[in-house]
Design a protein around this motif. Structure first.
Motif, PDB file in Angstrom:
ATOM      1  N   ALA A   1      68.850  70.881   5.171  1.00 38.06           N
ATOM      2  CA  ALA A   1      69.418  69.729   5.869  1.00 38.06           C
ATOM      3  C   ALA A   1      69.952  70.153   7.236  1.00 38.06           C
ATOM      4  N   ALA A   2      70.043  69.190   8.137  1.00 42.78           N
ATOM      5  CA  ALA A   2      70.522  69.483   9.495  1.00 42.78           C
ATOM      6  C   ALA A   2      71.965  69.965   9.488  1.00 42.78           C
ATOM      7  N   THR A   3      72.732  69.559   8.482  1.00 44.01           N
ATOM      8  CA  THR A   3      74.145  69.946   8.414  1.00 44.01           C
ATOM      9  C   THR A   3      74.323  71.445   8.175  1.00 44.01           C
TER      10      THR A   3
ATOM     11  N   ILE B   1      69.045  65.206  14.958  1.00 48.30           N
ATOM     12  CA  ILE B   1      68.101  65.625  13.920  1.00 48.30           C
ATOM     13  C   ILE B   1      68.463  64.995  12.580  1.00 48.30           C
ATOM     14  N   ASN B   2      69.746  64.763  12.362  1.00 50.06           N
ATOM     15  CA  ASN B   2      70.203  64.157  11.115  1.00 50.06           C
ATOM     16  C   ASN B   2      69.727  62.706  10.966  1.00 50.06           C
ATOM     17  N   ASN B   3      69.292  62.099  12.064  1.00 50.95           N
ATOM     18  CA  ASN B   3      68.806  60.703  12.037  1.00 50.95           C
ATOM     19  C   ASN B   3      67.319  60.611  12.375  1.00 50.95           C
TER      20      ASN B   3
ATOM     21  N   GLY C   1      65.500  62.433   7.629  1.00 48.79           N
ATOM     22  CA  GLY C   1      66.839  62.045   8.061  1.00 48.79           C
ATOM     23  C   GLY C   1      67.917  62.967   7.521  1.00 48.79           C
ATOM     24  N   PRO C   2      68.963  62.393   6.877  1.00 45.16           N
ATOM     25  CA  PRO C   2      70.070  63.223   6.367  1.00 45.16           C
ATOM     26  C   PRO C   2      69.635  64.234   5.318  1.00 45.16           C
TER      27      PRO C   2
ATOM     28  N   MET D   1      66.960  56.744  13.328  1.00 47.09           N
ATOM     29  CA  MET D   1      68.048  55.994  12.713  1.00 47.09           C
ATOM     30  C   MET D   1      67.687  55.466  11.324  1.00 47.09           C
ATOM     31  N   THR D   2      66.600  54.713  11.207  1.00 45.87           N
ATOM     32  CA  THR D   2      66.179  54.187   9.907  1.00 45.87           C
ATOM     33  C   THR D   2      64.724  54.569   9.642  1.00 45.87           C
TER      34      THR D   2
END
Length: 350
Positions: free
Chosen positions: A266-268, A147-149, A180-181, A164-165
């Motif tokens: 955020a995913a974190t 999920i962070n990407n 993303g992040p 990824m990008t």
């Protein structure tokens, strides 16, 4: 016959006490808010408390009732949360009613998390003990990294994904949902304490009905003695999968409610530490004890914020409180005294 009647009465009392406690707490909190006697800090914690209670109830079903040590509950919360954010972004212009949209987001988050839980259960539930814990922990980290990407956007042409990008080129008027992040940004906040209260009641209703059903007895049989359960015709794999999937779905519903309470997440946020915290709530509340889970989660989520006036010492005090609570709840003298008191009250009631 007397044994069945006794068990029925015990189960009925347990459910009644838990539901009564949750309902009483809801009306008490609502009255405090209406009278203006609640601080903004406490008010801001109401929805997160509800989210963590639902996630802890789901994990207790898996850890306390099924006997499978799951360290990936935060991963299922993230699946449910980001699914809800995507559904919210897609339906924002189509469904103007916040309540209907929130219900759709929670249902979508629970279904997606349950589906991911079912996929993960295929290889995971072949393991036991520490191996199971390590693998569920790894899957939780994998989900967070994926999920962070992830990049998700929506425009007039539909929904777009990238990995990824960020290669998305949205048309004019388009909107990024997941970046993303950075996670979800610009999310419409539609969660409420009442929605959290209803979700807790639904979670308790589902879990209690499963625990005291035929399937629930099968889950307990598999937990106590897998070989004996197999000899009487219980399908161990499907029984364990049922508990795991339902636990994942409740985690997803909790994540959806949590995500809809903030404009950006955020995913974190749903990392390993969150999984450990939810496990702590379950252990301190009592394995298989839903009433204790509700109380322990409420206290332990509120406590760090209530101790904020202690500045840098608040986490030290929080850690000491955790140690003391663990010693008390696992002290044989305290447990025997509690059991003796319960028997005396039961005799008086008889």
């Amino acid at each position: 016959m007397k044994l069945l009647k006794s068990l029925f009465n015990q189960h009925t009392r347990s459910r009644t006490v838990t539901f009564a406690l949750v309902i009483a707490a809801y009306f008490a909190v609502t009255a405090l808010k209406a009278s203006g006697n609640m601080t903004r800090m406490v008010s801001s914690l109401l929805v997160p408390v509800c989210c963590y209670i639902v996630a802890a109830i789901g994990l207790n079903l898996n850890v306390g009732f099924s006997g499978e040590l799951n360290l990936g509950q935060a991963g299922f919360m993230s699946v449910g949360g980001f699914t809800a954010a995507i559904v919210n972004g897609l339906t924002l212009s189509v469904i103007p009613n916040d309540i209907i949209r929130l219900i759709l987001c929670i249902i979508a988050g629970a279904i997606m998390a349950g589906f991911v839980g079912w996929l993960i259960s295929i290889p995971v539930l072949k393991l036991e003990g520490d191996y199971l814990a390590i693998v569920t922990l790894a899957f939780g980290q994998i989900i967070m990294s994926l999920i962070n990407n992830l990049y998700v956007g929506v425009d007039s042409a539909g929904i777009h994904f990238a990995f990824m990008t960020n290669t998305l080129s949205l048309q004019e008027g388009g909107k990024m949902i997941v970046s993303g992040p950075m996670g979800v940004t610009g999310n419409t906040m539609i969660s409420s304490f009442t929605a959290g209260f209803v979700l807790i009641l639904i979670s308790l209703f589902i879990v209690f009905n499963l625990m005291y059903s035929k399937e629930g007895r099968a889950i307990q049989a598999c937990r106590d003695n897998k070989i004996a359960a197999e000899t009487v015709g219980i399908k161990v794999s499907s029984t364990k999968t049922l508990a795991f999937v339902l636990s994942s779905a409740l985690g997803g519903a909790a994540g959806a409610l949590y995500m809809m309470n903030y404009s950006s997440v955020a995913a974190t946020k749903f990392d390993f530490n969150t999984s450990i915290l939810i496990l702590v709530y379950v252990v301190l509340g009592g394995l298989g004890n839903m009433t204790g889970t509700v109380i322990a989660t409420t206290v332990l989520v509120m406590l760090p914020e209530m101790l904020r006036f202690l500045s840098s010492y608040r986490m030290l005090v929080y850690a000491i409180v955790l140690i003391v609570m663990m010693i008390i709840t696992n002290n044989e003298k305290v447990l025997s005294a509690t059991e003796s008191f319960r028997r005396k009250m039961k005799k008086k009631g008889a």
